[in-house]
Design a protein around this motif. Structure first.
Motif, PDB file in Angstrom:
ATOM      1  N   ASN A   1       0.854  -1.187   0.000  1.00 63.26           N
ATOM      2  CA  ASN A   1       0.000   0.000   0.000  1.00 63.26           C
ATOM      3  C   ASN A   1       0.887   1.233   0.000  1.00 63.26           C
ATOM      4  N   PRO A   2       1.094   1.865  -1.175  1.00 62.11           N
ATOM      5  CA  PRO A   2       2.014   3.010  -1.236  1.00 62.11           C
ATOM      6  C   PRO A   2       1.542   4.208  -0.424  1.00 62.11           C
ATOM      7  N   PHE A   3       0.250   4.241  -0.049  1.00 60.72           N
ATOM      8  CA  PHE A   3      -0.266   5.373   0.724  1.00 60.72           C
ATOM      9  C   PHE A   3       0.365   5.424   2.107  1.00 60.72           C
ATOM     10  N   VAL A   4       0.684   4.263   2.683  1.00 67.01           N
ATOM     11  CA  VAL A   4       1.189   4.240   4.055  1.00 67.01           C
ATOM     12  C   VAL A   4       2.530   3.528   4.204  1.00 67.01           C
ATOM     13  N   ASP A   5       2.968   2.748   3.211  1.00 68.90           N
ATOM     14  CA  ASP A   5       4.145   1.911   3.400  1.00 68.90           C
ATOM     15  C   ASP A   5       5.447   2.689   3.541  1.00 68.90           C
ATOM     16  N   ASP A   6       5.530   3.879   2.951  1.00 65.45           N
ATOM     17  CA  ASP A   6       6.762   4.654   3.076  1.00 65.45           C
ATOM     18  C   ASP A   6       6.590   5.859   3.995  1.00 65.45           C
ATOM     19  N   VAL A   7       5.616   5.767   4.897  1.00 66.07           N
ATOM     20  CA  VAL A   7       5.352   6.852   5.847  1.00 66.07           C
ATOM     21  C   VAL A   7       6.308   6.762   7.029  1.00 66.07           C
ATOM     22  N   VAL A   8       6.905   7.894   7.412  1.00 64.11           N
ATOM     23  CA  VAL A   8       7.857   7.914   8.521  1.00 64.11           C
ATOM     24  C   VAL A   8       7.199   8.287   9.838  1.00 64.11           C
ATOM     25  N   GLY A   9       5.973   8.806   9.787  1.00 71.09           N
ATOM     26  CA  GLY A   9       5.335   9.209  11.030  1.00 71.09           C
ATOM     27  C   GLY A   9       3.851   9.456  10.859  1.00 71.09           C
ATOM     28  N   ARG A  10       3.178   9.543  11.999  1.00 71.09           N
ATOM     29  CA  ARG A  10       1.730   9.754  12.025  1.00 71.09           C
ATOM     30  C   ARG A  10       1.430  10.996  12.868  1.00 71.09           C
ATOM     31  N   VAL A  11       0.378  11.688  12.492  1.00 69.38           N
ATOM     32  CA  VAL A  11       0.006  12.944  13.153  1.00 69.38           C
ATOM     33  C   VAL A  11      -1.433  12.838  13.626  1.00 69.38           C
TER      34      VAL A  11
END
Length: 223
Positions: free
Chosen positions: A20-30
């Motif tokens: 899932n490219p929407f979340v797989d390369d995410v470094v953090g959550r807000v």
């Protein structure tokens, strides 16, 4: 003849999910809140979480706050920031739906008119009431789905730090989605978005004082 493994035919639940490219390369959550034990706590400033302490250290440099260990795998920082400028790649960076979670995952997932999941029900009427007030009442009672809004972005102040995802279930944010989505569609490319922790205060007809914060989003223009 092409030879291939068939091990997942006997154990389909073990089959890896598609990337899932929407979340797989995410470094953090807000977020605009957090859990303290089993109790949700609302915040008045933005909170950042990451599996990489270097990310929350950099966020603290930009927006204040003190990075701390949230659990054994996560660092978080409750910043001093009520405003964060972001860069999004395009209209697909903003997603929204309605979800009712059960003990083991979503039990109702729709767009407000039709089901999105499960696949066999996609496109069929979801049965949610037509009025916004009824939707809110059902959600508050735990019998109806809540908003599930996600914005994938990079920080305007440090785009190279990586992608973050803001998640909120605020009905107040829902009210701002049509304008934001329309503007992102018009730009149809990288855009600058301003996130503001909006403070709302009012008194009900019954005389009860109400005060809360929610993450407001405004599309500033092309980036």
């Amino acid at each position: 003849m092409l030879l291939s493994l068939r091990i997942y035919e006997t154990d389909p639940d073990a089959k890896p999910r598609p990337r899932n490219p929407f979340v797989d390369d995410v470094v953090g959550r807000v977020s605009a809140g957090m859990m303290q034990g089993r109790r949700p706590v609302a915040l008045s400033t933005f909170r950042f979480c990451s599996d990489d302490p270097a990310v929350t250290d950099r966020v603290a440099e930009l927006y204040g706050g003190t990075p701390e260990d949230y659990d054994e795998n996560t660092s978080h920082v409750i910043t001093d920031a009520v405003t964060v400028d972001a860069i999004v790649d395009g209209p697909d960076a903003l997603r929204s739906s309605l979800i009712l979670f059960g003990p083991s995952g979503p039990i109702h997932h729709c767009d407000g008119v039709e089901f999105l999941e499960p696949p066999e029900d996609r496109g069929t009427p979801c049965g949610c009431p037509p009025s916004l007030r009824e939707r809110k009442d059902l959600a508050r009672s735990g019998r109806g789905p809540k908003p599930h809004i996600e914005l994938r972005f990079r920080l305007h102040d440090d785009p190279e730090l990586g992608y973050f995802v803001l998640r909120t279930s605020s009905w107040s944010t829902v009210a701002e989605l049509p304008a934001a989505q329309d503007t992102l569609e018009e730009i149809n490319g990288p855009a600058k978005v301003r996130l503001v922790m909006e403070h709302v205060e009012y008194t009900t007809k019954a005389g009860r004082a109400v005060s809360y914060h929610y993450p407001a989003l405004t599309v500033i223009g092309a980036a």
